[in-house]
Design an enzyme around this catalytic site. Structure first.
Site, PDB file in Angstrom:
ATOM      1  N   HIS A  42      -1.175   0.565 -10.270  1.00  0.00           N
ATOM      2  CA  HIS A  42      -1.849  -0.505  -9.541  1.00  0.00           C
ATOM      3  C   HIS A  42      -2.203  -1.674 -10.468  1.00  0.00           C
ATOM      4  CE1 HIS A  42      -3.462  -0.883  -5.324  1.00  0.00           C
ATOM      5  NE2 HIS A  42      -3.773  -2.050  -5.857  1.00  0.00           N
ATOM      6  N   ASP A  62       3.824   0.102  -7.317  1.00  0.00           N
ATOM      7  CA  ASP A  62       2.553  -0.118  -8.001  1.00  0.00           C
ATOM      8  C   ASP A  62       1.408   0.504  -7.209  1.00  0.00           C
ATOM      9  OD1 ASP A  62       0.973  -1.352 -10.103  1.00  0.00           O
ATOM     10  OD2 ASP A  62       0.342  -2.866  -8.649  1.00  0.00           O
ATOM     11  N   ARG A  99       0.859  -1.176   0.000  1.00  0.00           N
ATOM     12  CA  ARG A  99       0.000   0.000   0.000  1.00  0.00           C
ATOM     13  C   ARG A  99       0.900   1.234   0.000  1.00  0.00           C
ATOM     14  NH1 ARG A  99      -3.752  -2.433  -1.663  1.00  0.00           N
ATOM     15  NH2 ARG A  99      -5.858  -2.609  -0.783  1.00  0.00           N
ATOM     16  N   GLU A 113      -4.191   6.583  -3.190  1.00  0.00           N
ATOM     17  CA  GLU A 113      -5.197   5.537  -3.427  1.00  0.00           C
ATOM     18  C   GLU A 113      -5.801   4.996  -2.135  1.00  0.00           C
ATOM     19  OE1 GLU A 113      -3.537   3.068  -7.193  1.00  0.00           O
ATOM     20  OE2 GLU A 113      -2.406   2.845  -5.332  1.00  0.00           O
ATOM     21  N   GLY A 127      -1.059  -4.777 -10.125  1.00  0.00           N
ATOM     22  CA  GLY A 127      -0.753  -6.059  -9.494  1.00  0.00           C
ATOM     23  C   GLY A 127      -1.634  -7.205  -9.955  1.00  0.00           C
ATOM     24  N   SER A 128      -2.928  -6.957 -10.046  1.00  0.00           N
ATOM     25  CA  SER A 128      -3.843  -8.026 -10.468  1.00  0.00           C
ATOM     26  C   SER A 128      -4.348  -7.813 -11.883  1.00  0.00           C
ATOM     27  CB  SER A 128      -5.038  -8.091  -9.510  1.00  0.00           C
ATOM     28  OG  SER A 128      -5.805  -6.898  -9.583  1.00  0.00           O
TER      29      SER A 128
END
Length: 328
Positions: free
Chosen positions: A287, A256, A232, A261, A289-290
């Site tokens: 962001h 990331d 985070r 956020e 990551g996924s």
């Protein structure tokens, strides 16, 4: 009863079709999140909500949704969702606990390599007018024979250790008082920062981890260290990171995630600090990551599984609370 489902982010057509077989669906079709006022208005008739990272769910918002029975999060980290408020209001809260693990760990190692091998700068060199081929410059650092530390040995942290194990690191250190990995030697955070060439941050955002990497810790860290954050944004002091980059104390920073956020923090910054954006030796992703096509689809399906279970009178598979039960 006609169920009413609010989906706060655009989802894949096949997941939308699943929800539409059981309910009227009100979906945000764009990339920008609804304001809290707009979300509150849309939740008034809602039975269920599928939530995403750009949402903040608190008691004030839940008070506007008297029929709400579940908030099914299409995410793992739920620091912007008030679990106790959901419980008091009789609302299930579910997450997707593990589908993000592998792609996030892959990105963490990719960011480390990209940062330490000057990929961003090298790309600019090739694109610049007059590029004529190889020159003896942009020498970087590799993972082989390096000491790497992973701060946080949850699912993502352990997956990062698994991947680092194949790169021939001299040693892998783990920082987590509550977890272990057989391929990592557990040490304190201060020791990890003092000796590691690469440090990966994979901790969730909690009161104890906010600002974990601050100016004092950066000053004591190994000079020239490469720092990678996929946890985070608020786990680091972004202004302090920028200062350490400008001074040369920090070798580079890849992230990331960003403090702006962290919607659960009322005092979060509203943008990435200019000093960090202007700092040398950085590599940033929005962001991602996924952000793997099949992974995002699986996450949405899992969130839909949880949501539909409640509409069918069952417990959601991945619930993290028990509505009506709250610790004294």
């Amino acid at each position: 009863m006609q169920h009413h489902v609010v989906v706060t982010n655009r989802i894949h057509d096949e997941v939308l079709a699943r929800l539409q077989t059981r309910a009227r669906v009100d979906m945000n079709p764009g990339l920008e999140p609804w304001s809290s006022e707009e979300l509150g208005r849309r939740l008034r008739p809602a039975t269920a909500m599928m939530g995403f990272m750009t949402d903040r769910i608190d008691d004030t918002l839940l008070a506007q949704a008297p029929q709400l029975r579940i908030v099914a999060c299409a995410l793992k980290g739920y620091d912007a969702y008030d679990v106790d408020a959901c419980t008091r209001r009789g609302v299930w809260l579910s997450i997707v606990p593990d589908l993000l693990t592998e792609p996030t760990a892959e990105l963490a190692v990719g960011l480390a390599i990209g940062l330490a091998r000057h990929v961003r700068t090298g790309d600019a060199v090739v694109r610049a007018p007059g590029y004529a081929g190889w020159r003896a410059h942009l020498y970087g650092t590799g993972l082989r024979h390096a000491t790497a530390a992973v701060v946080g040995l949850g699912l993502v942290g352990r997956a990062i250790v698994d991947r680092l194990s194949g790169f021939g690191c001299a040693q892998i250190l783990g920082v987590d008082p509550a977890a272990r990995h057989p391929a990592a030697r557990n040490v304190s955070l201060d020791e990890a920062l003092a000796v590691s060439q690469f440090v990966f941050l994979a901790v969730p955002l909690t009161p104890s981890t906010r600002g974990l990497i601050d100016a004092a810790r950066l000053a004591r860290a190994r000079p020239g260290q490469w720092l990678v954050n996929i946890g985070r944004g608020s786990v680091v002091d972004e202004e302090a990171v920028a200062s350490a980059l400008h001074s040369g104390q920090l070798g580079g920073y890849a992230s990331d995630v960003f403090a702006c956020e962290d919607w659960g923090l009322p005092d979060r910054p509203r943008q990435v600090p200019a000093a960090l954006l202007d700092a040398p030796r950085t590599l940033f992703t929005p962001h991602l990551g996924s952000a793997v096509q099949e992974v995002r689809l699986a996450i949405e399906h899992r969130a839909a599984d949880n949501l539909l279970a409640v509409l069918e009178g069952q417990e959601p598979l991945d619930h993290i609370n028990q509505p009506g039960l709250i610790a004294a």
